[in-house]
Write an enzyme that holds these catalytic residues in place. Structure first.
Site, PDB file in Angstrom:
ATOM      1  CG  ASP A  81       0.601  -0.932   6.871  1.00 28.83           C
ATOM      2  OD1 ASP A  81       0.723  -0.514   5.525  1.00 28.83           O
ATOM      3  OD2 ASP A  81       2.296  -0.591   7.514  1.00 28.83           O
ATOM      4  NE  ARG A 105       8.365   4.644   7.767  1.00 32.63           N
ATOM      5  CZ  ARG A 105       7.251   4.306   7.397  1.00 32.63           C
ATOM      6  NH1 ARG A 105       7.923   4.009   5.429  1.00 32.63           N
ATOM      7  NH2 ARG A 105       6.267   4.251   7.655  1.00 32.63           N
ATOM      8  CE1 TYR A 145      15.899   7.439   1.213  1.00 29.08           C
ATOM      9  CE2 TYR A 145      15.566   5.261  -0.055  1.00 29.08           C
ATOM     10  CZ  TYR A 145      15.475   5.485   1.099  1.00 29.08           C
ATOM     11  OH  TYR A 145      14.159   5.883   1.225  1.00 29.08           O
TER      12      TYR A 145
END
Length: 407
Positions: A286, A101, A209
């Protein structure tokens, strides 16, 4: 144009709008621009946009392009189904990418800097007003700023959303733990980083991952908190983490010691709303549509929002070069609200599917095992080109009911 919020959604929108020829100012409440968390998955509907922005090669260099997505049963470790992500790339034209991120955020920040976006920190917006000829935001220090339009990318606890609806975040009672492990360590070295894997179990799941070109293994552990269900304020604590996964496979058990135990993320969404625009103020990301994370579309939806808005800005210029904001924002809302309603609602249902127990778990596993690897009926509505107009939105997948009867 003012963008409130310097997260992934806010910076993505700021870059899209600057590419459309607008002067853009981003107001970030923090003392610096940054992003917390670990890995994020970017499906083809997002990498298609990064390619349009000229950022896909940079994103590839920062992340990992895996070969497959695999779903396993968290109790016995058996494979249930998989997606061939290389074939998926051929189908949709763009890759499935996993990235840290903070790397994605930093990439968008650099893009904004190159395009001349004005980036302002320590600017906490506490009020919005669209009554005048120009939209106004009021800052915590009492000063006000104006612009022809304001984009509120101010997150789950959005102040701007209160202009439209008096609602609160909805707690799922689930909590997420994260952690990264260098692949130079035994745990990281032992895991196949060519796969994105989710282990689904009763009231819990575990994801792993690779990140940063395979230098890191990213792990995520999510579970339903008994303390949350009991109404306790302190919930999702590390003791609950260990208890929640005590019945899972050896592989998951071996990964739990590597989770960060000094912080955890409680999982909230909000009920979908179809009105995102108040005068010349619009919600994004969001603030408009916070989802649960089960189909990995939260940040992607925010990036799509910005791209769609930028496209409509370019389509709705007046003869003097100014933007027809009422028409632009109406077009943005008309297409994005319904798409994001679908994603938020599907995310909730997908989480329920992952966390089934008993006979329903057995039936789910039976259905997933019967699925063809190259069946894209569940992803075509999501991974194709982002719709610019309501008529471009593809039909949803056909639902498969899970009943209480196996066989």
């Amino acid at each position: 144009m003012i963008v409130v919020g310097g997260g992934i959604g806010g910076l993505g929108a700021a870059y899209a709008l600057s590419r459309a020829g607008l002067r853009v100012r981003v107001l970030e409440r923090g003392a610096s621009f940054g992003e917390v968390g670990a890995g994020i998955q970017l499906a083809p509907n997002c990498t298609r946009i990064l390619n349009d922005y000229g950022l896909l090669d940079e994103a590839r260099s920062l992340g990992v392009v895996p070969d497959a997505m695999v779903m396993r049963d968290a109790l016995d470790g058996d494979e249930l189904t998989r997606l061939d992500l290389r074939d998926l790339e051929r189908r949709y034209g763009f890759p499935y990418l996993v990235i840290h991120r903070s790397d994605l955020h930093a990439m968008l920040l650099r893009a904004c800097e190159r395009s001349g976006v004005e980036l302002v920190t320590s600017a906490r917006v506490v009020g919005y007003d669209s009554a005048g000829e120009r939209a106004t935001v009021t800052l915590a220090d009492g000063t006000a700023q104006q612009a022809p339009a304001v984009l509120a990318a101010d997150g789950l606890h959005s102040v701007a959303r209160r202009l439209l609806v008096d609602d609160q975040p909805v707690s799922s009672a689930y909590v997420s733990y994260r952690g990264t492990v260098p692949t130079s360590e035994p745990r990281g070295a032992a895991v196949d980083l060519s796969e994105v894997v989710v282990h689904v179990g009763p009231r819990c799941h575990f994801v792993h991952y690779g990140l940063r070109g395979g230098e890191l293994l990213n792990q995520v552990a999510v579970f339903e908190s008994p303390k949350a269900l009991a109404g306790e304020e302190e919930w999702g604590t590390p003791d609950e983490l260990d208890t929640a996964f005590s019945h899972t496979s050896e592989f998951i058990q071996e990964g739990l010691p590597y989770m960060w135990r000094d912080r955890w993320w409680r999982m909230y969404d909000r009920d979908p709303i179809m009105t995102w625009v108040h005068g010349d103020i619009a919600l994004l990301g969001d603030a408009a549509h916070p989802p649960l994370q089960y189909i990995a579309q939260g940040a992607i939806m925010a990036i799509e929002d910005g791209w769609v808005l930028g496209e409509h800005v370019q389509r709705n210029r007046r003869t003097d070069g100014s933007v027809d904001w009422p028409t632009t924002l109406a077009a943005y809302q008309a297409v994005r609200a319904e798409h994001c309603r679908r994603v938020v609602s599907t995310s909730r249902k997908w989480g329920q599917l992952w966390h089934l127990d008993g006979q329903e778990r057995e039936l789910r596993n039976e259905i997933l095992r019967a699925r063809d690897t190259y069946d894209y009926s569940m992803t075509d509505w999501l991974y194709g080109p982002t719709a610019l107009f309501p008529d471009d939105e593809p039909p949803m997948f056909e639902k498969i009911p899970i009943t209480n009867h196996v066989g």
